[in-house]
Design an enzyme around this catalytic site. Structure first.
Site, PDB file in Angstrom:
ATOM      1  N   GLU A   1      -0.520  -8.252 -17.649  1.00 33.45           N
ATOM      2  CA  GLU A   1      -1.241  -8.980 -17.993  1.00 33.45           C
ATOM      3  C   GLU A   1      -2.693  -8.930 -18.003  1.00 33.45           C
ATOM      4  OE1 GLU A   1       3.111 -10.570 -17.509  1.00 33.45           O
ATOM      5  OE2 GLU A   1       1.507  -9.560 -16.015  1.00 33.45           O
TER       6      GLU A   1
ATOM      7  N   GLU B   1      -1.311  -1.066 -10.367  1.00 35.23           N
ATOM      8  CA  GLU B   1      -2.641  -0.880 -11.017  1.00 35.23           C
ATOM      9  C   GLU B   1      -3.016  -1.709 -12.070  1.00 35.23           C
ATOM     10  OE1 GLU B   1      -2.243   1.193  -8.652  1.00 35.23           O
ATOM     11  OE2 GLU B   1      -2.273   3.367  -9.039  1.00 35.23           O
TER      12      GLU B   1
ATOM     13  N   GLY C   1      26.691   2.373 -20.752  1.00 34.33           N
ATOM     14  CA  GLY C   1      27.486   1.307 -20.326  1.00 34.33           C
ATOM     15  C   GLY C   1      27.840   1.250 -18.963  1.00 34.33           C
TER      16      GLY C   1
ATOM     17  N   ILE D   1       0.979  -1.134  -0.037  1.00 31.68           N
ATOM     18  CA  ILE D   1      -0.003  -0.098   0.140  1.00 31.68           C
ATOM     19  C   ILE D   1       0.781   1.251   0.205  1.00 31.68           C
ATOM     20  CG2 ILE D   1      -1.824   1.178   1.124  1.00 31.68           C
ATOM     21  CD1 ILE D   1      -2.550  -1.563   0.045  1.00 31.68           C
TER      22      ILE D   1
END
Length: 420
Positions: free
Chosen positions: A367, A363, A339, A157
Site C-alpha cells: 500500500e 521495507e 496439488g 527487527i
C-alpha cells in the site's frame, strides 16, 4: 541501459548460485522446520565476502555494482528467503546506510567488520505504533552532556538478537515530527539494551527476528549517524536500498517456483501423461516465466539508476511492488501445480508460499509503494504540503487525497529532502 551482463556480473551470479545450491539449499527445509538460524551457513557467507558486494574495496567490500548485487540476492532467495534476509539487512539496510551517511571514521571502523561478518547489524525503525507511519517514532533520545540517553522499543527487527550493532531511530523532540528523528549506531552490549526473539512466524522461520528494548541506553554523541533531525531522511534512503534487495529476492522466489514446478510437472503423471502436458499447467508456468522476466527487468532498471547515482525511489518502489505481488501470485500457483504435495514441506513450494507474504509487508507495504508511485504520477511528490488548501485536492477527490495526505506526506517530503 545495456542488457548484456559483464563477465564479472556473470561470474558472481554463477558463484552465488553454486554456493546457494551447495551450502544453503540442502539445509533450507530442515532449518525452516526447526525455526533455526543457521550459524554454519552464515559463517560460510561471511568467509566468501558476499556481505560486502556493493561496498567499495577500501572499506572492505567487493566493490561490485548494484546489478551484481541484485543478481546475487536473487540467487540466494531462489533457494532460501531466510538466508536472503541476513544478506539484505546486513548489506542494504546497515552497511550501505553507514556508507552514505557515516563520517569517514565511522566508515573505516564499522564497514570492514560488517563486510567480513565480524560485526552483524540490524535496522531499528519499526515500533509497535510506528510501522507504515514511520514518522511516529516514540523512542526518545535525550541529550546528556556528550551522550544521548535512548529509551523505547522496536519490533519486527530482523537479525535483532544476533546483532552487534543496531541502527536505532529516535526522536529528540516529538513536537518536531519527522524533523526531530535522529539515527544512532548503538552497541547491543550497552547497559539497558535487550533483545527478545519473536517466534511463531508465518514465514522466514529460519531467520532471526526480534523486539528490541532500550531502557536509558547511553550512546556517545559520536555514534550519531548524520546530524540531529536527519534520521527520517536516513531511514527512507535505507529503505530504498532495502526495497531493491526485496525486489530482487522476490524474483528469486518466482524463479524458484519455476524451477520446482517445471521439474515436478514432467515427473508427475495424471490421466496417463505428465501434468506438464495439460494446458492449464502450461498456462500457469508461462505466467510465472513472463512475470519473472518482467520483474527481473524492473529491479535491473533500478540497479542501473543506482549505479549512476541518480534518484530511483519511484523505480525501486515499482520493482518492489510488482515483484512482491508476482512472488505471492506464483507461489500460490506453484502449490496448485503440486496439488496435495504442495501442502507439505516435502517440497519447497510450501515454504515459498509462506515466505512470499512478507514481501508485501516489510521495507514498506504494498500500500505504501502504491502511495509513492501514485503520488509521483499525480505530480504530488514535491510540494504535497501546499496541496492541502489547493483546489487540486478537491478535484482529485477526497477519497484519494485523504490517505495520500495522512500517510504519505512525511514519507514523500523526506525522500525529496534526501534526494531520493
Amino acid at each position: 541501459m545495456d542488457f548484456d551482463f559483464t563477465p564479472e556480473q556473470i561470474a558472481m551470479r554463477k558463484h552465488m548460485r553454486e554456493f546457494a545450491e551447495r551450502e544453503i539449499a540442502p539445509k533450507a527445509q530442515m532449518n525452516d522446520r526447526n525455526c533455526k538460524f543457521d550459524w554454519d551457513i552464515a559463517k560460510k557467507i561471511f568467509a566468501e565476502g558476499f556481505l560486502g558486494c556493493p561496498v567499495p574495496e577500501k572499506y572492505g567490500g567487493l566493490g561490485l555494482d548494484y546489478v551484481a548485487y541484485g543478481l546475487m540476492t536473487e540467487e540466494v532467495n531462489r533457494v532460501c528467503s531466510s538466508t536472503r534476509t541476513l544478506f539484505s539487512v546486513q548489506t542494504s539496510l546497515v552497511a550501505l546506510t553507514i556508507l552514505k551517511w557515516g563520517t569517514e571514521e565511522q566508515k573505516k571502523f564499522y564497514l570492514p567488520k560488517m563486510c567480513s561478518g565480524e560485526f552483524i547489524g540490524c535496522y531499528g525503525l519499526t515500533e509497535p505504533e510506528a510501522g507504515s507511519d514511520a514518522a511516529n517514532q516514540q523512542t526518545r533520545a535525550v541529550k546528556d552532556g556528550n551522550d544521548y540517553i535512548l529509551s523505547g522499543s522496536k519490533t519486527w527487527i530482523s537479525c535483532g538478537t544476533i546483532a552487534h550493532y543496531a541502527l536505532i531511530f529516535a526522536t529528540v523532540d516529538p513536537k518536531l515530527g519527522h524533523k526531530g528523528i535522529t539515527c544512532f549506531i548503538v552497541d547491543t552490549k550497552s547497559k539497558g539494551f535487550t533483545a527478545q526473539a519473536i517466534h511463531g512466524k508465518l514465514g522466514l522461520r529460519a531467520s532471526d527476528t526480534a523486539s528490541l528494548f532500550l531502557d536509558e541506553v547511553r550512546v556517545p554523541a559520536e555514534n550519531m549517524l548524520g546530524q540531529v533531525g536527519e534520521g527520517f531522511k536516513i531511514a527512507m534512503s535505507a529503505l530504498d536500498n532495502g526495497r531493491f534487495s526485496v525486489a530482487a529476492g522476490a524474483v528469486g522466489v518466482v524463479q524458484g517456483c519455476i524451477d520446482a514446478s517445471t521439474k515436478y510437472a514432467m515427473e508427475r503423471r495424471t490421466f496417463g501423461k505428465p501434468i506438464g502436458e495439460h494446458q492449464q499447467v502450461q498456462a500457469m508456468i508461462a505466467d510465472m516465466v513472463a512475470d519473472c522476466e518482467a520483474g527481473r527487468l524492473l529491479y535491473l532498471r533500478a540497479a542501473h539508476l543506482k549505479n549512476k547515482g541518480v534518484r530511483n525511489s519511484r523505480e525501486t518502489s515499482i520493482a518492489k511492488l510488482f515483484c512482491g505481488e508476482a512472488a505471492n501470485k506464483h507461489a500460490h500457483n506453484a502449490v496448485q501445480i503440486f496439488g496435495g504435495y504442495g501442502f507439505s514441506d516435502e517440497y519447497p513450494v510450501e515454504r515459498f508460499f509462506r515466505d512470499a507474504k512478507v514481501l508485501n509487508i516489510y521495507e514498506g507495504t504494498r500500500e505504501i509503494q502504491r502511495l509513492i508511485i501514485g503520488q509521483d504520477a499525480l505530480g504530488m511528490a514535491h510540494g504535497l504540503q501546499g496541496l492541502r488548501q489547493d483546489h487540486r485536492v478537491k478535484a482529485a477527490g477526497a477519497e484519494l487525497c485523504q490517505p495520500l495526505l495522512q500517510v504519505g506526506l512525511h514519507h514523500v517530503h523526506a525522500l525529496a529532502d534526501a534526494g531520493h
